[in-house]
Design an enzyme around this catalytic site. Structure first.
Site, mmCIF file in Angstrom:
data_model
loop_
_atom_site.group_PDB
_atom_site.id
_atom_site.type_symbol
_atom_site.label_atom_id
_atom_site.label_comp_id
_atom_site.label_asym_id
_atom_site.label_seq_id
_atom_site.Cartn_x
_atom_site.Cartn_y
_atom_site.Cartn_z
ATOM 1 N N LYS A 172 0.848 -1.200 0.000
ATOM 2 C CA LYS A 172 0.000 0.000 0.000
ATOM 3 C C LYS A 172 0.878 1.243 0.000
ATOM 4 O O LYS A 172 1.534 1.540 0.990
ATOM 5 C CB LYS A 172 -0.910 0.043 1.234
ATOM 6 N N GLU A 247 9.918 0.672 10.527
ATOM 7 C CA GLU A 247 10.913 1.723 10.307
ATOM 8 C C GLU A 247 10.184 3.028 10.600
ATOM 9 O O GLU A 247 9.379 3.482 9.786
ATOM 10 C CB GLU A 247 11.409 1.620 8.850
ATOM 11 N N CYS A 281 13.151 10.339 7.755
ATOM 12 C CA CYS A 281 13.228 9.804 9.116
ATOM 13 C C CYS A 281 14.648 9.906 9.662
ATOM 14 O O CYS A 281 14.843 10.003 10.867
ATOM 15 C CB CYS A 281 12.755 8.362 9.124
ATOM 16 N N GLU A 382 9.525 14.688 16.544
ATOM 17 C CA GLU A 382 9.911 14.723 15.127
ATOM 18 C C GLU A 382 9.051 15.754 14.381
ATOM 19 O O GLU A 382 7.833 15.648 14.367
ATOM 20 C CB GLU A 382 9.699 13.334 14.510
HETATM 21 P P1 NDP Z 1 1.538 7.778 9.285
HETATM 22 O O1 NDP Z 1 2.430 6.916 10.057
HETATM 23 O O2 NDP Z 1 0.181 8.020 9.805
HETATM 24 O O3 NDP Z 1 1.344 7.189 7.804
HETATM 25 C C1 NDP Z 1 2.262 6.371 7.140
HETATM 26 C C2 NDP Z 1 1.496 5.348 6.311
HETATM 27 O O4 NDP Z 1 0.756 4.490 7.165
HETATM 28 C C3 NDP Z 1 0.473 5.949 5.343
HETATM 29 O O5 NDP Z 1 0.420 5.205 4.168
HETATM 30 C C4 NDP Z 1 -0.800 5.838 6.154
HETATM 31 O O6 NDP Z 1 -1.969 5.951 5.374
HETATM 32 C C5 NDP Z 1 -0.622 4.489 6.795
HETATM 33 N N1 NDP Z 1 -1.494 4.275 7.951
HETATM 34 C C6 NDP Z 1 -2.083 5.203 8.763
HETATM 35 N N2 NDP Z 1 -2.842 4.606 9.702
HETATM 36 C C7 NDP Z 1 -2.733 3.272 9.485
HETATM 37 C C8 NDP Z 1 -3.276 2.120 10.137
HETATM 38 N N3 NDP Z 1 -4.099 2.215 11.184
HETATM 39 N N4 NDP Z 1 -2.948 0.907 9.657
HETATM 40 C C9 NDP Z 1 -2.126 0.790 8.608
HETATM 41 N N5 NDP Z 1 -1.590 1.840 7.947
HETATM 42 C C10 NDP Z 1 -1.879 3.069 8.384
HETATM 43 O O7 NDP Z 1 2.295 9.136 9.003
HETATM 44 P P2 NDP Z 1 1.708 10.522 8.473
HETATM 45 O O8 NDP Z 1 1.714 10.489 7.010
HETATM 46 O O9 NDP Z 1 0.401 10.850 9.156
HETATM 47 O O10 NDP Z 1 2.826 11.545 9.007
HETATM 48 C C11 NDP Z 1 2.870 11.900 10.376
HETATM 49 C C12 NDP Z 1 4.287 11.866 10.893
HETATM 50 O O11 NDP Z 1 4.818 10.539 10.778
HETATM 51 C C13 NDP Z 1 5.274 12.717 10.105
HETATM 52 O O12 NDP Z 1 5.209 14.051 10.466
HETATM 53 C C14 NDP Z 1 6.565 12.055 10.488
HETATM 54 O O13 NDP Z 1 6.946 12.530 11.750
HETATM 55 C C15 NDP Z 1 6.227 10.583 10.572
HETATM 56 N N6 NDP Z 1 6.548 9.847 9.335
HETATM 57 C C16 NDP Z 1 7.707 9.126 9.307
HETATM 58 C C17 NDP Z 1 8.092 8.504 8.138
HETATM 59 C C18 NDP Z 1 9.381 7.732 8.058
HETATM 60 O O14 NDP Z 1 10.026 7.730 7.003
HETATM 61 N N7 NDP Z 1 9.757 7.018 9.114
HETATM 62 C C19 NDP Z 1 7.306 8.589 6.915
HETATM 63 C C20 NDP Z 1 6.070 9.316 7.058
HETATM 64 C C21 NDP Z 1 5.734 9.921 8.239
HETATM 65 P P3 NDP Z 1 -2.780 7.366 5.454
HETATM 66 O O15 NDP Z 1 -1.874 8.360 4.814
HETATM 67 O O16 NDP Z 1 -4.026 7.127 4.709
HETATM 68 O O17 NDP Z 1 -3.036 7.686 6.895
#
Ligand code: NDP
Length: 488
Positions: A172, A247, A281, A382
């Site tokens: 996904k 991660e 990250c 973060e």
């Molecule tokens: P999330 O962790 O919410 O989202 C990352 C992915 O997980 C998206 O595809 C999201 O879909 C999906 N997701 C959300 N809820 C669920 C669930 N219950 N079960 C399975 N998958 C789910 O991050 P955000 O995009 O909201 O960003 C928020 C913060 O997260 C950022 O500001 C940053 O601090 C951190 N982040 C860290 C990353 C990294 O590289 N380690 C990458 C992205 C974010 P959907 O978008 O539809 O919610």
């Protein structure tokens, strides 16, 4: 431009017909509407991956590898259009998409293509008369959830080892940035991946993501995203005790000692936090400066940050593009308010650029804030934007104490000319990765992942292949002797 789900080798609409708007972060305009997977689609994708598994896992490893190598070649052949697509969708400056995202994606698939037939088992020296060998067997259907910050590259990091090891995949991408992943699916079909081996289901996290994480037929879930969502993934995985790889976030400490080569450290610190607008990250989001060099460092660092060329990501001269979504821009801007409320000193940025041609985009200037203490929210949480928190130290011990004072432990860096200090400090950093006199180096052969609240499991390298296999132990009675226990 592909905007449907990819299930069982075909591009299809979502079962319930829903779509999600994909917006251009440069001006908020609509790029396309992408099909939004729900539970029904995820179930279909998992069923397709399950049907494909026996044949894919039984295929000679070298043949699986050959397909991954062909995919890498196809990525090279389509490099420019992939770079354009990634920049359009995410806001990455095109020079970075061309020089980093696309070549790194091809390199990752190529590395795991080469690795497919090099993953060996072992023979254990057991009692005489017996042979015990251990095979590395694929796990089965794996679910993978990729975020919006590096969608193209992370697709290869997740799929490369999983496929090389013989698993089938349901992935996904984030609904915010699904386009380059769908293009990879098209290329996979073109180079001959069998149907069902890879399935792509863009959709919302709380529906499609949640279903994938809890699905009883998915044997492993690999997730990149926030720590909060990582916890939800662990909870959802419990139903069938699937394996989990996480991660998650980071708050990378980048320490500059007073003997550092300042030119390199200033440039490296800017790269550590401003590359991809800080949406990484592993970003060096805490700049930890020795008191003796801090003022000179900051004067030059601020001048460099103010000179960064912000603009349309598709312009080849742009060094920093917009943030990837409006929601995320609001989140980053809110941290400027938090900084001011807690007495932080905003030394640069903190606002949108003044250029009127960027007014509709999700832009924010490189932001440098000195915190009052290492416990301030801007030094602990973060931000995930072009926002760096400055902290000062007097001794090596204090530098390390500050570096290790958050719950995260992903990327970290240090700048010094003293070899002993460099290795001593690197060993004591509570982080999965440490860069000495550089920052943010990655390579498909080098394990990538964190400790503490930054998650567990490793991407890339031999470790990733291990993480996508199970050890199967086989015992052979070589002499054919009857066991002594009930001998008559
Ligand atoms: P999330 O962790 O919410 O989202 C990352 C992915 O997980 C998206 O595809 C999201 O879909 C999906 N997701 C959300 N809820 C669920 C669930 N219950 N079960 C399975 N998958 C789910 O991050 P955000 O995009 O909201 O960003 C928020 C913060 O997260 C950022 O500001 C940053 O601090 C951190 N982040 C860290 C990353 C990294 O590289 N380690 C990458 C992205 C974010 P959907 O978008 O539809 O919610």
């Amino acid at each position: 431009m592909q905007n449907q789900l990819f299930i069982n080798g075909r591009f299809v609409d979502a079962a319930e017909g829903d779509t999600i708007d994909v917006l251009n972060p440069h001006d908020g305009s609509l790029i396309t509407k992408v099909a939004a997977a729900t539970s029904t689609d995820v179930d279909l994708a998992v069923a397709a991956a399950e049907r494909a598994f026996p044949r894919w896992s039984a295929m000679a490893a070298a043949d699986r590898g050959r397909l991954l190598l062909r995919l890498a070649d196809a990525i090279d052949a389509n490099a420019e259009s992939l770079a354009q697509l990634e920049s359009l969708d995410t806001g990455h400056p095109i020079r970075d998409s061309r020089a980093l995202d696309v070549p790194r994606t091809a390199a990752c698939f190529r590395y795991f293509g080469g690795m497919a037939d090099k993953l060996q088992g072992s023979v254990i020296p057991v009692e005489t008369g017996f042979l015990n060998y251990v095979q590395r067997a694929p796990i089965g259907v794996v679910g993978q959830i990729v975020p919006w910050n590096f969608p193209l590259m992370f697709t290869s990091w997740k799929m490369g080892p999983a496929l090389a090891a013989g698993n089938t995949v349901v992935l996904k991408p984030s609904e915010i940035t699904p386009l380059s992943t769908l293009r990879i699916a098209e290329l996979m079909a073109e180079v001959g991946f069998p149907e069902g081996v890879v399935n792509i289901v863009p959709g919302y996290g709380h529906t499609a993501g949640q279903r994938l994480a809890e699905h009883p037929r998915v044997r492993k879930i690999a997730f990149t995203g926030s720590t909060a969502t990582g916890r939800r993934i662990v909870e959802a995985s419990q139903g069938n005790l699937k394996r989990v790889q996480l991660e998650l976030g980071g708050k990378g400490a980048n320490i500059v000692f007073d003997d550092a080569k300042l030119d390199a450290a200033i440039n490296g610190a800017a790269w550590a936090i401003f590359h991809n607008q800080g949406q990484a990250c592993i970003a060096g989001s805490r700049l930890v400066l020795h008191e003796r060099i801090a003022d000179e460092f900051l004067d030059r660092f601020i001048a460099l940050a103010d000179s960064i060329r912000i603009g349309n990501p598709l312009d080849a001269t742009t060094e920093m593009g917009p943030l990837t979504s409006l929601q995320h821009l609001e989140r980053v801007k809110a941290y400027v308010d938090v900084a001011r409320e807690q007495g932080g000193h905003v030394m640069a940025g903190g606002a949108a650029p003044s250029d009127p041609s960027l007014a509709k985009g999700y832009y924010v200037r490189p932001t440098i804030v000195e915190a009052r203490t290492p416990q301030d929210r801007i030094a602990q949480e973060e931000v995930f934007g072009p926002f760096v928190t400055v902290l000062r130290f007097d001794s090596d011990e204090e530098a390390l104490q500050i570096a290790n004072s958050t719950s995260y432990g992903l990327g970290s860096g240090l700048w010094t000319r003293d070899l002993s200090r460099a290795h001593r400090t690197a060993a004591a950093m509570e982080a999965g990765m440490c860069w000495i006199n550089c920052y943010k180096r990655v390579n498909p052969g080098s394990p990538f992942g964190g400790v503490g609240q930054s998650g567990y499991g490793r991407e890339m390298g031999y470790e990733a292949m291990h993480d996508y296999t199970e050890a199967r132990s086989v015992w052979v009675n070589v002499d054919g002797n009857v066991p002594p226990h009930f001998r008559r």
